[in-house]
Design an enzyme around this catalytic site. Structure first.
Site, mmCIF file in Angstrom:
data_model
loop_
_atom_site.group_PDB
_atom_site.id
_atom_site.type_symbol
_atom_site.label_atom_id
_atom_site.label_comp_id
_atom_site.label_asym_id
_atom_site.label_seq_id
_atom_site.Cartn_x
_atom_site.Cartn_y
_atom_site.Cartn_z
ATOM 1 N N LYS A 130 10.292 15.270 -0.549
ATOM 2 C CA LYS A 130 9.724 14.056 -1.141
ATOM 3 C C LYS A 130 10.193 13.914 -2.581
ATOM 4 O O LYS A 130 10.118 14.863 -3.367
ATOM 5 C CB LYS A 130 8.194 14.089 -1.079
ATOM 6 C CG LYS A 130 7.550 12.791 -1.560
ATOM 7 C CD LYS A 130 6.070 12.768 -1.258
ATOM 8 C CE LYS A 130 5.394 11.510 -1.801
ATOM 9 N NZ LYS A 130 5.951 10.261 -1.216
ATOM 10 N N ASN A 168 -0.178 3.923 1.182
ATOM 11 C CA ASN A 168 -0.550 4.643 2.403
ATOM 12 C C ASN A 168 -1.176 3.659 3.376
ATOM 13 O O ASN A 168 -2.145 2.983 3.043
ATOM 14 C CB ASN A 168 -1.529 5.775 2.083
ATOM 15 C CG ASN A 168 -1.693 6.743 3.228
ATOM 16 O OD1 ASN A 168 -1.995 6.353 4.345
ATOM 17 N ND2 ASN A 168 -1.488 8.018 2.951
ATOM 18 N N MET A 169 -0.631 3.577 4.576
ATOM 19 C CA MET A 169 -1.066 2.591 5.558
ATOM 20 C C MET A 169 -2.116 3.128 6.533
ATOM 21 O O MET A 169 -2.614 2.380 7.368
ATOM 22 C CB MET A 169 0.138 2.098 6.366
ATOM 23 C CG MET A 169 1.247 1.480 5.538
ATOM 24 S SD MET A 169 0.802 -0.174 4.953
ATOM 25 C CE MET A 169 2.279 -0.591 3.996
ATOM 26 N N HIS A 225 2.991 17.499 -0.253
ATOM 27 C CA HIS A 225 3.953 16.854 0.641
ATOM 28 C C HIS A 225 5.125 17.792 0.908
ATOM 29 O O HIS A 225 5.285 18.812 0.244
ATOM 30 C CB HIS A 225 4.464 15.541 0.039
ATOM 31 C CG HIS A 225 3.483 14.418 0.146
ATOM 32 N ND1 HIS A 225 2.477 14.239 -0.766
ATOM 33 C CD2 HIS A 225 3.355 13.415 1.061
ATOM 34 C CE1 HIS A 225 1.759 13.174 -0.424
ATOM 35 N NE2 HIS A 225 2.272 12.664 0.680
ATOM 36 N N HIS A 226 5.964 17.386 1.843
ATOM 37 C CA HIS A 226 7.149 18.158 2.225
ATOM 38 C C HIS A 226 8.105 18.328 1.040
ATOM 39 O O HIS A 226 8.080 17.565 0.077
ATOM 40 C CB HIS A 226 7.863 17.476 3.397
ATOM 41 C CG HIS A 226 8.221 16.044 3.123
ATOM 42 N ND1 HIS A 226 9.394 15.672 2.503
ATOM 43 C CD2 HIS A 226 7.538 14.893 3.373
ATOM 44 C CE1 HIS A 226 9.430 14.351 2.389
ATOM 45 N NE2 HIS A 226 8.320 13.849 2.904
ATOM 46 N N GLY A 268 2.507 8.308 -4.222
ATOM 47 C CA GLY A 268 1.926 6.978 -4.383
ATOM 48 C C GLY A 268 0.491 6.933 -3.899
ATOM 49 O O GLY A 268 -0.351 6.226 -4.470
ATOM 50 N N SER A 275 0.844 -1.194 0.000
ATOM 51 C CA SER A 275 0.000 0.000 0.000
ATOM 52 C C SER A 275 0.876 1.238 0.000
ATOM 53 O O SER A 275 1.888 1.291 0.701
ATOM 54 C CB SER A 275 -0.926 0.025 1.218
ATOM 55 O OG SER A 275 -1.744 1.186 1.186
#
EC number: 1.17.1.8
Length: 250
Positions: A139, A105-106, A135-136, A145, A103
Site C-alpha cells: 500500500k 472505504n465502500m 494494510h498490506h 484514506g 469514500s
C-alpha cells in the site's frame, strides 16, 4: 433498465474484484474499462459509454476523469485515495454539476465503525482517542484514506487536531493520533481506541477480503442514479439502513 457502469482502474486489485462480483447484480453491467497504462484521452470513451464510472485508480488521472465526466454528464463513484486538498476542491466543484460519491472505504462495516465512533465520541467526552490501521506491504499511502475518514468523522463531533507523527513529543489533550502498520497481505484493519484513566474501549473493523469494498461500490453506483447533483459519502448511502435498524426495539 440496465445501468452501464464504467470501471477505471480495471486491472488493479479492486478493479479485478469488481469484475468478479458484478454478475451478482442483475440490474447493471460493466460497459467500458480503463486502466492507468492507457492514454488518458480514452477516459472520454469510458465516460461516453457509461451512466456512472467507478474509479479505483490513481490520483494523477482525477482531473482528466472529471473533465470527461462533465463532458458526457457521467456520474462518478470515487474510491481512489491519496488526493491532495486541491484535488478534493476539484471534486467539490464538479459536484455542483454532477452527482459524485466519494469514500475512502465502500464497505458497510467500515462506515458503521465510523458511525459508532461518532456516537461514542459524544458520550466519552473526556477519553483520549487514537486510531491504529494496518494494510498490506504494497500500500502506497499512509495513513490510509479510511483512517483519515474515521478521524474526520470523530472530529466532526469533537474539536480535535489530527496528527500522524508525534516524534518525541508528548500527547496533547486536543488531538487524535493515527498510527500505521504495513506488512503481509492485510486487506485492511482499523481500530479506534477510547482511552480513559480506568478503562479502554476499542472499536474494530477487519476486512477479510475485498468483496465488501467491491459490493459497496457497485451498490453506490446503482444508488447514485436518481440523486441530484452534490458530493455524497457512503454514510449518505448507508444511513437509511443504519437508521432503520436503530429504530427497531432492542
Amino acid at each position: 433498465m440496465i445501468i452501464n457502469i464504467g470501471l477505471s482502474g480495471a486491472t488493479g486489485k479492486m478493479g479485478r474484484t469488481i469484475l468478479e462480483r458484478i454478475d451478482n447484480f442483475k440490474n447493471c453491467k460493466i460497459s467500458a474499462k480503463f486502466n492507468s497504462t492507457r492514454d488518458l484521452h480514452e477516459l472520454n470513451d469510458l465516460c461516453k459509454n457509461s451512466d456512472v464510472v467507478i474509479d479505483f485508480s490513481t490520483p494523477e488521472i482525477l482531473e482528466k476523469l472529471v473533465d470527461s465526466a462533465l463532458k458526457y454528464d457521467t456520474k462518478l463513484v470515487i474510491g481512489t485515495t491519496g488526493f491532495t486538498s486541491s484535488q478534493f476542491k476539484l471534486l467539490e466543484k464538479a459536484a455542483k454539476t454532477l452527482p459524485i460519491l466519494y469514500s475512502a472505504n465502500m464497505s458497510i462495516g467500515a462506515n458503521l465503525l465510523g458511525y459508532l465512533a461518532k456516537e461514542a465520541t459524544k458520550i466519552l467526552d473526556d477519553y483520549d482517542i487514537e486510531i491504529l490501521e494496518a494494510h498490506h506491504r504494497a500500500k502506497k499511502d499512509a495513513p490510509s484514506g479510511t483512517a483519515i475518514m474515521l478521524a474526520e468523522m470523530v472530529t466532526a463531533e469533537k474539536e480535535l487536531d489530527i496528527t500522524f507523527n508525534r516524534g518525541n513529543k508528548t500527547r496533547r489533550t486536543n488531538e487524535i493520533g493515527i498510527s500505521s502498520l504495513r506488512g503481509g497481505n492485510v486487506h485492511g484493519t482499523h481500530e479506534i481506541f477510547f482511552l480513559g484513566d480506568d478503562e479502554t474501549i476499542t472499536l474494530k473493523h477487519e476486512a477479510l477480503n475485498k468483496n465488501s469494498f467491491a459490493d459497496g461500490a457497485i451498490r453506490a453506483a446503482i444508488w447514485l442514479q436518481d440523486k441530484q447533483t452534490g458530493l455524497y459519502s457512503m454514510l449518505d448511502f448507508y444511513k437509511n439502513l443504519i437508521n432503520y435498524h436503530l429504530k427497531k426495539p432492542i
